[in-house]
Design a protein around this motif. Structure first.
Motif, PDB file in Angstrom:
ATOM      1  N   ALA A 124      -6.185   1.529   5.880  1.00  0.00           N
ATOM      2  CA  ALA A 124      -5.413   1.825   4.671  1.00  0.00           C
ATOM      3  C   ALA A 124      -6.267   2.660   3.734  1.00  0.00           C
ATOM      4  N   SER A 125      -5.613   3.554   3.027  1.00  0.00           N
ATOM      5  CA  SER A 125      -6.359   4.452   2.141  1.00  0.00           C
ATOM      6  C   SER A 125      -5.451   4.981   1.046  1.00  0.00           C
ATOM      7  N   ASN A 126      -6.063   5.774   0.168  1.00  0.00           N
ATOM      8  CA  ASN A 126      -5.281   6.442  -0.869  1.00  0.00           C
ATOM      9  C   ASN A 126      -4.482   7.620  -0.311  1.00  0.00           C
ATOM     10  N   GLY A 127      -4.566   7.847   0.985  1.00  0.00           N
ATOM     11  CA  GLY A 127      -3.828   8.935   1.622  1.00  0.00           C
ATOM     12  C   GLY A 127      -4.645  10.204   1.723  1.00  0.00           C
ATOM     13  N   ILE A 128      -5.326  10.566   0.672  1.00  0.00           N
ATOM     14  CA  ILE A 128      -6.130  11.794   0.650  1.00  0.00           C
ATOM     15  C   ILE A 128      -7.232  11.732   1.700  1.00  0.00           C
ATOM     16  N   LEU A 129      -7.833  10.548   1.850  1.00  0.00           N
ATOM     17  CA  LEU A 129      -8.995  10.374   2.723  1.00  0.00           C
ATOM     18  C   LEU A 129      -8.642   9.787   4.083  1.00  0.00           C
TER      19      LEU A 129
ATOM     20  N   THR B 291      -1.085   5.544  14.116  1.00  0.00           N
ATOM     21  CA  THR B 291       0.338   5.188  14.156  1.00  0.00           C
ATOM     22  C   THR B 291       0.750   4.544  12.836  1.00  0.00           C
ATOM     23  N   PRO B 292       1.765   5.065  12.154  1.00  0.00           N
ATOM     24  CA  PRO B 292       2.164   4.496  10.869  1.00  0.00           C
ATOM     25  C   PRO B 292       2.665   3.054  11.004  1.00  0.00           C
ATOM     26  N   GLY B 293       2.419   2.255   9.963  1.00  0.00           N
ATOM     27  CA  GLY B 293       2.957   0.904   9.916  1.00  0.00           C
ATOM     28  C   GLY B 293       2.016  -0.163  10.434  1.00  0.00           C
ATOM     29  N   PRO B 294       2.539  -1.402  10.550  1.00  0.00           N
ATOM     30  CA  PRO B 294       1.694  -2.560  10.836  1.00  0.00           C
ATOM     31  C   PRO B 294       1.730  -3.067  12.270  1.00  0.00           C
ATOM     32  N   HIS B 295       2.035  -2.211  13.240  1.00  0.00           N
ATOM     33  CA  HIS B 295       2.274  -2.695  14.610  1.00  0.00           C
ATOM     34  C   HIS B 295       1.141  -2.436  15.597  1.00  0.00           C
ATOM     35  N   SER B 296       0.017  -1.919  15.153  1.00  0.00           N
ATOM     36  CA  SER B 296      -1.007  -1.450  16.091  1.00  0.00           C
ATOM     37  C   SER B 296      -2.024  -2.508  16.509  1.00  0.00           C
ATOM     38  N   GLY B 297      -2.006  -3.683  15.892  1.00  0.00           N
ATOM     39  CA  GLY B 297      -3.009  -4.690  16.211  1.00  0.00           C
ATOM     40  C   GLY B 297      -4.318  -4.477  15.478  1.00  0.00           C
ATOM     41  N   ASN B 298      -4.361  -3.482  14.618  1.00  0.00           N
ATOM     42  CA  ASN B 298      -5.496  -3.195  13.745  1.00  0.00           C
ATOM     43  C   ASN B 298      -4.966  -2.347  12.595  1.00  0.00           C
ATOM     44  N   ALA B 299      -5.804  -2.083  11.608  1.00  0.00           N
ATOM     45  CA  ALA B 299      -5.264  -1.410  10.432  1.00  0.00           C
ATOM     46  C   ALA B 299      -6.295  -0.541   9.737  1.00  0.00           C
TER      47      ALA B 299
ATOM     48  N   VAL C 259       0.835  -1.210   0.000  1.00  0.00           N
ATOM     49  CA  VAL C 259       0.000   0.000   0.000  1.00  0.00           C
ATOM     50  C   VAL C 259       0.868   1.257   0.000  1.00  0.00           C
ATOM     51  N   GLN C 260       1.874   1.280   0.844  1.00  0.00           N
ATOM     52  CA  GLN C 260       2.717   2.466   0.957  1.00  0.00           C
ATOM     53  C   GLN C 260       3.486   2.739  -0.328  1.00  0.00           C
ATOM     54  N   GLU C 261       4.040   1.694  -0.929  1.00  0.00           N
ATOM     55  CA  GLU C 261       4.817   1.895  -2.157  1.00  0.00           C
ATOM     56  C   GLU C 261       3.927   2.222  -3.354  1.00  0.00           C
ATOM     57  N   ALA C 262       2.626   1.945  -3.212  1.00  0.00           N
ATOM     58  CA  ALA C 262       1.676   2.341  -4.264  1.00  0.00           C
ATOM     59  C   ALA C 262       1.214   3.781  -4.084  1.00  0.00           C
ATOM     60  N   GLY C 263       1.720   4.446  -3.035  1.00  0.00           N
ATOM     61  CA  GLY C 263       1.376   5.839  -2.804  1.00  0.00           C
ATOM     62  C   GLY C 263       0.296   6.051  -1.769  1.00  0.00           C
ATOM     63  N   GLY C 264      -0.141   4.959  -1.112  1.00  0.00           N
ATOM     64  CA  GLY C 264      -1.186   5.058  -0.107  1.00  0.00           C
ATOM     65  C   GLY C 264      -0.646   5.210   1.297  1.00  0.00           C
ATOM     66  N   THR C 265      -1.570   5.193   2.261  1.00  0.00           N
ATOM     67  CA  THR C 265      -1.231   5.324   3.678  1.00  0.00           C
ATOM     68  C   THR C 265      -1.725   4.095   4.422  1.00  0.00           C
ATOM     69  N   PHE C 266      -0.884   3.566   5.302  1.00  0.00           N
ATOM     70  CA  PHE C 266      -1.222   2.388   6.105  1.00  0.00           C
ATOM     71  C   PHE C 266      -0.863   2.693   7.549  1.00  0.00           C
ATOM     72  N   THR C 267      -1.867   2.689   8.430  1.00  0.00           N
ATOM     73  CA  THR C 267      -1.643   2.971   9.850  1.00  0.00           C
ATOM     74  C   THR C 267      -2.527   2.063  10.702  1.00  0.00           C
ATOM     75  N   GLY C 268      -2.334   2.162  12.023  1.00  0.00           N
ATOM     76  CA  GLY C 268      -3.307   1.610  12.942  1.00  0.00           C
ATOM     77  C   GLY C 268      -4.502   2.540  13.021  1.00  0.00           C
ATOM     78  N   LEU C 269      -5.556   2.111  13.697  1.00  0.00           N
ATOM     79  CA  LEU C 269      -6.741   2.952  13.849  1.00  0.00           C
ATOM     80  C   LEU C 269      -6.459   4.196  14.678  1.00  0.00           C
ATOM     81  N   ASP C 270      -5.345   4.166  15.436  1.00  0.00           N
ATOM     82  CA  ASP C 270      -4.945   5.345  16.204  1.00  0.00           C
ATOM     83  C   ASP C 270      -4.075   6.299  15.390  1.00  0.00           C
TER      84      ASP C 270
END
Length: 269
Positions: free
Chosen positions: A249-254, A239-247, A226-237
């Motif tokens: 993902a979006s196109n970044g704009i939204l 926090t960037p990345g895959p460490h939050s126990g939830n996820a 997702v990130q290398e495609a230009g999107g954003t991936f975070t936890g629901l809080d």
């Protein structure tokens, strides 16, 4: 920036090996399925695929650590391969073709481990997606036959397509009201589930996706795609990345608007 091309090529080889093993047992009438302590299913194919990947990694990258869903952590050090042998086991055991092997290489940095290589291989769908840090995200049959991925440019929630896994997890975590508000606000919602929504975000065919409860092996490979495609991936809080126990993902704009909806809890919580 380090060059992870050799690691990406190895991840493809590992995925090829896993695909052969999982497809061989897909829809097998004598497939053995057990229930793990967390009450989730595990099949003989999950175990066999992870064992094959681990064996190949131990030969090709003996100094690297390995974290897998079925057999835990082995080794230590600044480089760690993270494996989900079958993401979507419930689909797999029922003959639904939406499942994939997830393989990621994570490297220790100032903020902890971050994914630098990811491969998502869904052989029953005839699809594969991959990415390496700084090298973009792609889909195709092989490294030499691939199309570069890019997220959508949709800029309004009312025009957005939102993908999710199920309702139960949102209710159990007290986030159902915000989740339902989001589904009402979006143009379209679909419950694709597991790895697939993240890949569709990377492709630009879906604009938003989120899940309330996940493990690292569910997220590491999809996160970098997702990130290398230009999107954003975070936890629901957030926090960037895959460490939050939830996820999320979006196109970044939204993304901030997506998080705003999903932070809305039940009354009194």
């Amino acid at each position: 920036m380090p060059d992870y091309h050799d690691d990406l090529r190895l991840a493809h080889v590992l995925a090829d090996t896993a695909d052969a093993a999982t497809m061989d047992r897909f829809k097998a009438l004598d497939l053995k399925v057990e229930t793990k302590p967390d009450m989730t299913p595990v099949s003989e194919a999950d175990k066999a695929a992870e064992e094959l990947i681990r064996g190949n990694l131990q030969r090709a990258r003996p100094r690297d650590a390995i974290l897998g869903e079925e057999y835990g952590v082995e080794g230590s050090g600044p480089r760690r391969w993270v494996i989900d042998p079958i993401d979507g086991t419930k689909n797999y055991v029922r003959g639904v073709p939406v499942w994939a092997t997830l393989i990621s290489l994570m490297v220790a940095g100032k903020g902890g481990y971050e994914p630098v290589v990811g491969v998502v291989s869904a052989p029953a769908l005839g699809r594969r997606w991959w990415a390496a840090k700084g090298g973009g995200a792609y889909t195709g049959r092989s490294l030499s036959s691939a199309t570069r991925l890019g997220v959508s440019k949709v800029a309004r929630i009312s025009d957005a397509s939102f993908a999710y896994s199920s309702l139960s997890g949102w209710e159990e975590t007290g986030r159902l009201p915000g989740f339902l508000d989001l589904t009402r606000a979006c143009w379209r919602t679909r419950g694709y589930g597991d790895f697939w929504p993240y890949m569709m975000v990377a492709e630009g065919s879906v604009d938003l996706c989120a899940e309330p409860e996940l493990s690292l092996w569910d997220m590491a490979a999809p996160a970098i795609v997702v990130q290398e495609a230009g999107g954003t991936f975070t936890g629901l809080d957030g926090t960037p990345g895959p460490h939050s126990g939830n996820a999320a993902a979006s196109n970044g704009i939204l993304h901030e608007e997506l998080l705003g909806y999903l932070r809305r809890g039940t009354a009194g919580r």
